[in-house]
Design a protein around this motif. Sequence first.
Motif, PDB file in Angstrom:
ATOM      1  N   ASP A 161      -1.553   0.349  -9.736  1.00  0.00           N
ATOM      2  CA  ASP A 161      -2.297  -0.839  -9.322  1.00  0.00           C
ATOM      3  C   ASP A 161      -1.380  -2.052  -9.458  1.00  0.00           C
ATOM      4  O   ASP A 161      -0.213  -1.923  -9.820  1.00  0.00           O
ATOM      5  CB  ASP A 161      -3.559  -1.009 -10.182  1.00  0.00           C
TER       6      ASP A 161
ATOM      7  N   ARG B 217       1.448   2.806  -3.475  1.00  0.00           N
ATOM      8  CA  ARG B 217       0.339   2.914  -4.423  1.00  0.00           C
ATOM      9  C   ARG B 217       0.336   4.257  -5.155  1.00  0.00           C
ATOM     10  O   ARG B 217      -0.121   4.359  -6.271  1.00  0.00           O
ATOM     11  CB  ARG B 217      -0.993   2.740  -3.706  1.00  0.00           C
TER      12      ARG B 217
ATOM     13  N   GLU C 182       0.797  -1.230   0.000  1.00  0.00           N
ATOM     14  CA  GLU C 182       0.000   0.000   0.000  1.00  0.00           C
ATOM     15  C   GLU C 182       0.833   1.284   0.000  1.00  0.00           C
ATOM     16  O   GLU C 182       0.486   2.240  -0.699  1.00  0.00           O
ATOM     17  CB  GLU C 182      -0.960   0.002   1.204  1.00  0.00           C
TER      18      GLU C 182
END
Length: 312
Positions: free
Chosen positions: A176, A159, A156
């Motif tokens: 992604d 990202r 994360e």
Amino acid sequence: MVQHEKYSGAGRYAPSPSGDLHLGNLRTALLAWLFARSTGRSFVMRVEDLDRARDQGSAATQLEHLASLGLNWDGPVVWQTERIDAYAGIVRQLDEAGHLYECYCTRREILEAPVAPHQPPGNYPGTCRDLSESERREARRRIAPRSAALRLRFDEPHREISFTDGVCGETTGVIDDFVIMRGDGAYAYNFVAVVDDAWQGVDQIVRGDDLLASTPRHIALQRLLGYAQPEYHHVPLVLGPDTKRLAKRDGAVTLPELLEQGETAQSVLSLLGASLGLNEQGARVTTQQLLERFDEARLPREPWVWHPASPQ
């Protein structure tokens, strides 16, 4: 970290052999050459021929056209189809390090799936990211005989990625878990382009600004593989009279078509130079003269609209 060789700095051009290069392709190639040569870099050529629809005959013609404009490159041309083993080796290393997972989704399923508010439409929502082994077995059975694609797993904190583009300035994009190998076994552009740039020692990338949105993915992969991040310069596109991306519908847009209408390679070079503000319309110039006049700070920041009847 995946190990790789170290190379000296270079700029590059990497055409896909799917037909004759049009004015937009030729203009970007000229810019890539000017950027590289003006900064003392070498300039390398790579043919992105992994797609089964590509052919070497088309690639040879493209290279001839680039050379006819006065563009030269250093070392042999690199063909992606000759580097399959290198791509396979890096995929194995990524898999062994736990960075890959199988994806069973179709393109339609991805487009129709809900995504988080901060993600652009079409970004992968992570549907197959955390499936159990039994769920994966069921998914393989469901899509047979189609095979699963392979996606990169990013944590994360990675990202959202920001970078400074030489033309477009500060840019931020959301990445992604993108595909590096499709279900048909073909390696994805976002993967092989990064691997090849590092292998060829490319530390300066000049390309059309339609690819600006894909750059955060490239940077994320560079970090994962331990590659140095190149500098990026995303240049404006060439548009047709309808201000849409230049295409065959706009008439004579490729070098052979222009030659048939009485143009010469030299006059096309002059046309491209004029579109960049490097010479007067119709003036006889060489690539060396354009190089002596080149200044990134003075480049047009807007698309060049091509009018066949009256080029401006």
